[in-house]
Scaffold this motif. Structure first.
Motif, PDB file in Angstrom:
ATOM      1  N   PHE A  27       0.809  -1.214   0.000  1.00  0.00           N
ATOM      2  CA  PHE A  27       0.000   0.000   0.000  1.00  0.00           C
ATOM      3  C   PHE A  27       0.845   1.267   0.000  1.00  0.00           C
ATOM      4  N   SER A  28       2.156   1.147   0.137  1.00  0.00           N
ATOM      5  CA  SER A  28       3.013   2.335   0.103  1.00  0.00           C
ATOM      6  C   SER A  28       3.540   2.622  -1.298  1.00  0.00           C
ATOM      7  N   CYS A  29       3.186   1.793  -2.260  1.00  0.00           N
ATOM      8  CA  CYS A  29       3.632   1.979  -3.643  1.00  0.00           C
ATOM      9  C   CYS A  29       2.885   3.152  -4.279  1.00  0.00           C
ATOM     10  N   ASN A  30       3.612   3.977  -5.007  1.00  0.00           N
ATOM     11  CA  ASN A  30       2.962   5.073  -5.715  1.00  0.00           C
ATOM     12  C   ASN A  30       3.405   5.162  -7.178  1.00  0.00           C
ATOM     13  N   THR A  31       4.084   4.125  -7.668  1.00  0.00           N
ATOM     14  CA  THR A  31       4.499   4.045  -9.065  1.00  0.00           C
ATOM     15  C   THR A  31       3.843   2.822  -9.675  1.00  0.00           C
ATOM     16  N   PHE A  32       3.088   3.041 -10.754  1.00  0.00           N
ATOM     17  CA  PHE A  32       2.334   1.957 -11.366  1.00  0.00           C
ATOM     18  C   PHE A  32       2.641   1.889 -12.860  1.00  0.00           C
ATOM     19  N   TYR A  33       2.663   0.657 -13.381  1.00  0.00           N
ATOM     20  CA  TYR A  33       2.988   0.430 -14.783  1.00  0.00           C
ATOM     21  C   TYR A  33       1.919  -0.441 -15.441  1.00  0.00           C
ATOM     22  N   ILE A  34       1.873  -0.375 -16.760  1.00  0.00           N
ATOM     23  CA  ILE A  34       0.973  -1.247 -17.504  1.00  0.00           C
ATOM     24  C   ILE A  34       1.311  -2.688 -17.156  1.00  0.00           C
ATOM     25  N   GLY A  35       0.291  -3.471 -16.865  1.00  0.00           N
ATOM     26  CA  GLY A  35       0.466  -4.869 -16.495  1.00  0.00           C
ATOM     27  C   GLY A  35       0.443  -5.126 -15.002  1.00  0.00           C
ATOM     28  N   LYS A  54      -2.212   3.141 -19.884  1.00  0.00           N
ATOM     29  CA  LYS A  54      -1.951   4.392 -19.158  1.00  0.00           C
ATOM     30  C   LYS A  54      -2.029   5.524 -20.172  1.00  0.00           C
ATOM     31  N   THR A  55      -2.829   6.529 -19.877  1.00  0.00           N
ATOM     32  CA  THR A  55      -2.998   7.644 -20.811  1.00  0.00           C
ATOM     33  C   THR A  55      -1.850   8.640 -20.666  1.00  0.00           C
ATOM     34  N   ARG A  56      -1.792   9.586 -21.578  1.00  0.00           N
ATOM     35  CA  ARG A  56      -0.740  10.610 -21.535  1.00  0.00           C
ATOM     36  C   ARG A  56      -0.833  11.488 -20.292  1.00  0.00           C
ATOM     37  N   ASN A  57      -2.038  11.658 -19.777  1.00  0.00           N
ATOM     38  CA  ASN A  57      -2.206  12.492 -18.575  1.00  0.00           C
ATOM     39  C   ASN A  57      -2.266  11.650 -17.298  1.00  0.00           C
ATOM     40  N   ASN A  58      -1.587  10.495 -17.327  1.00  0.00           N
ATOM     41  CA  ASN A  58      -1.408   9.626 -16.159  1.00  0.00           C
ATOM     42  C   ASN A  58      -2.704   9.127 -15.548  1.00  0.00           C
ATOM     43  N   GLN A  59      -3.653   8.769 -16.397  1.00  0.00           N
ATOM     44  CA  GLN A  59      -4.829   8.063 -15.920  1.00  0.00           C
ATOM     45  C   GLN A  59      -4.707   6.616 -16.403  1.00  0.00           C
ATOM     46  N   TYR A  60      -5.391   5.725 -15.693  1.00  0.00           N
ATOM     47  CA  TYR A  60      -5.218   4.297 -15.925  1.00  0.00           C
ATOM     48  C   TYR A  60      -6.541   3.647 -16.314  1.00  0.00           C
ATOM     49  N   ILE A  61      -6.469   2.738 -17.292  1.00  0.00           N
ATOM     50  CA  ILE A  61      -7.615   1.901 -17.630  1.00  0.00           C
ATOM     51  C   ILE A  61      -7.364   0.551 -16.978  1.00  0.00           C
ATOM     52  N   LEU A  62      -8.331   0.098 -16.198  1.00  0.00           N
ATOM     53  CA  LEU A  62      -8.200  -1.133 -15.424  1.00  0.00           C
ATOM     54  C   LEU A  62      -9.209  -2.157 -15.900  1.00  0.00           C
ATOM     55  N   TYR A  68     -14.715  -8.965 -19.719  1.00  0.00           N
ATOM     56  CA  TYR A  68     -14.784  -8.523 -21.114  1.00  0.00           C
ATOM     57  C   TYR A  68     -15.025  -7.025 -21.222  1.00  0.00           C
ATOM     58  N   THR A  69     -15.087  -6.329 -20.105  1.00  0.00           N
ATOM     59  CA  THR A  69     -15.265  -4.886 -20.111  1.00  0.00           C
ATOM     60  C   THR A  69     -14.255  -4.246 -19.158  1.00  0.00           C
ATOM     61  N   VAL A  70     -13.936  -2.998 -19.437  1.00  0.00           N
ATOM     62  CA  VAL A  70     -13.002  -2.281 -18.571  1.00  0.00           C
ATOM     63  C   VAL A  70     -13.772  -1.690 -17.388  1.00  0.00           C
ATOM     64  N   ASP A  71     -13.025  -1.368 -16.350  1.00  0.00           N
ATOM     65  CA  ASP A  71     -13.620  -0.752 -15.169  1.00  0.00           C
ATOM     66  C   ASP A  71     -13.808   0.753 -15.358  1.00  0.00           C
ATOM     67  N   GLY A  72     -13.073   1.317 -16.270  1.00  0.00           N
ATOM     68  CA  GLY A  72     -13.150   2.749 -16.511  1.00  0.00           C
ATOM     69  C   GLY A  72     -11.776   3.376 -16.439  1.00  0.00           C
ATOM     70  N   LEU A  73     -11.775   4.699 -16.388  1.00  0.00           N
ATOM     71  CA  LEU A  73     -10.563   5.493 -16.346  1.00  0.00           C
ATOM     72  C   LEU A  73     -10.375   6.009 -14.921  1.00  0.00           C
ATOM     73  N   PHE A  74      -9.208   5.757 -14.342  1.00  0.00           N
ATOM     74  CA  PHE A  74      -8.946   6.106 -12.946  1.00  0.00           C
ATOM     75  C   PHE A  74      -7.663   6.921 -12.831  1.00  0.00           C
ATOM     76  N   SER A  75      -7.712   7.965 -12.045  1.00  0.00           N
ATOM     77  CA  SER A  75      -6.489   8.710 -11.742  1.00  0.00           C
ATOM     78  C   SER A  75      -5.735   7.952 -10.649  1.00  0.00           C
ATOM     79  N   SER A  76      -4.472   8.307 -10.479  1.00  0.00           N
ATOM     80  CA  SER A  76      -3.631   7.577  -9.523  1.00  0.00           C
ATOM     81  C   SER A  76      -4.130   7.698  -8.089  1.00  0.00           C
ATOM     82  N   GLN A  77      -4.936   8.700  -7.781  1.00  0.00           N
ATOM     83  CA  GLN A  77      -5.443   8.835  -6.411  1.00  0.00           C
ATOM     84  C   GLN A  77      -6.372   7.686  -6.029  1.00  0.00           C
TER      85      GLN A  77
END
Length: 123
Positions: A27-35, A54-62, A68-77
């Motif tokens: 839970f102390s991790c704050n760096t995330f990568y694709i995969g 990961k989008t250009r503005n640091n949002q993530y698709i999970l 078969y569907t994505v959860d949506g677009l999430f910011s790192s917060q």
């Protein structure tokens, strides 16, 4: 690195994460990568899914590996931590190992192909 344990519920990350598996999360991790498999907050619930883009503005698709569907677009917060180990009863998977660090890209490709297939099968 200290990790906390949580129990997996549901089948969205099968076959890698089985229902009832013990998940070790940093839970102390704050760096995330694709995969990466991450814990995030969605509708006031903790969810464990994979980052597939990961989008250009640091949002993530999970997306769950078994979905078969994505959860949506999430910011790192909303990303609360990174899964570092999975205990599927008698099988221990270190998600930071060399093999798993390469396998995560196969899971991302699989998820993206599932999305593509689900989009085009209705055409």
């Amino acid at each position: 690195m200290k990790s906390s344990k949580i129990k997996a519920r549901g089948e969205s990350m099968m076959p890698l994460v089985l229902p009832g598996a013990t998940i070790h999360v940093n839970f102390s991790c704050n760096t995330f990568y694709i995969g990466d498999i991450v814990v995030f907050l969605c509708n006031k619930h903790l969810v464990i899914h994979r980052i597939i883009h990961k989008t250009r503005n640091n949002q993530y698709i999970l997306m769950g590996d078994n979905n078969y569907t994505v959860d949506g677009l999430f910011s790192s917060q909303y990303l609360l931590g990174k899964v570092v180990k999975i205990n599927n009863f008698n099988q221990i998977i270190d998600t930071q190992s060399f093999v798993q660090s390469k396998m995560k890209y196969a899971y991302v490709l699989k998820s993206r192909l599932k999305l593509l297939w689900s989009h085009f099968k209705w055409l």
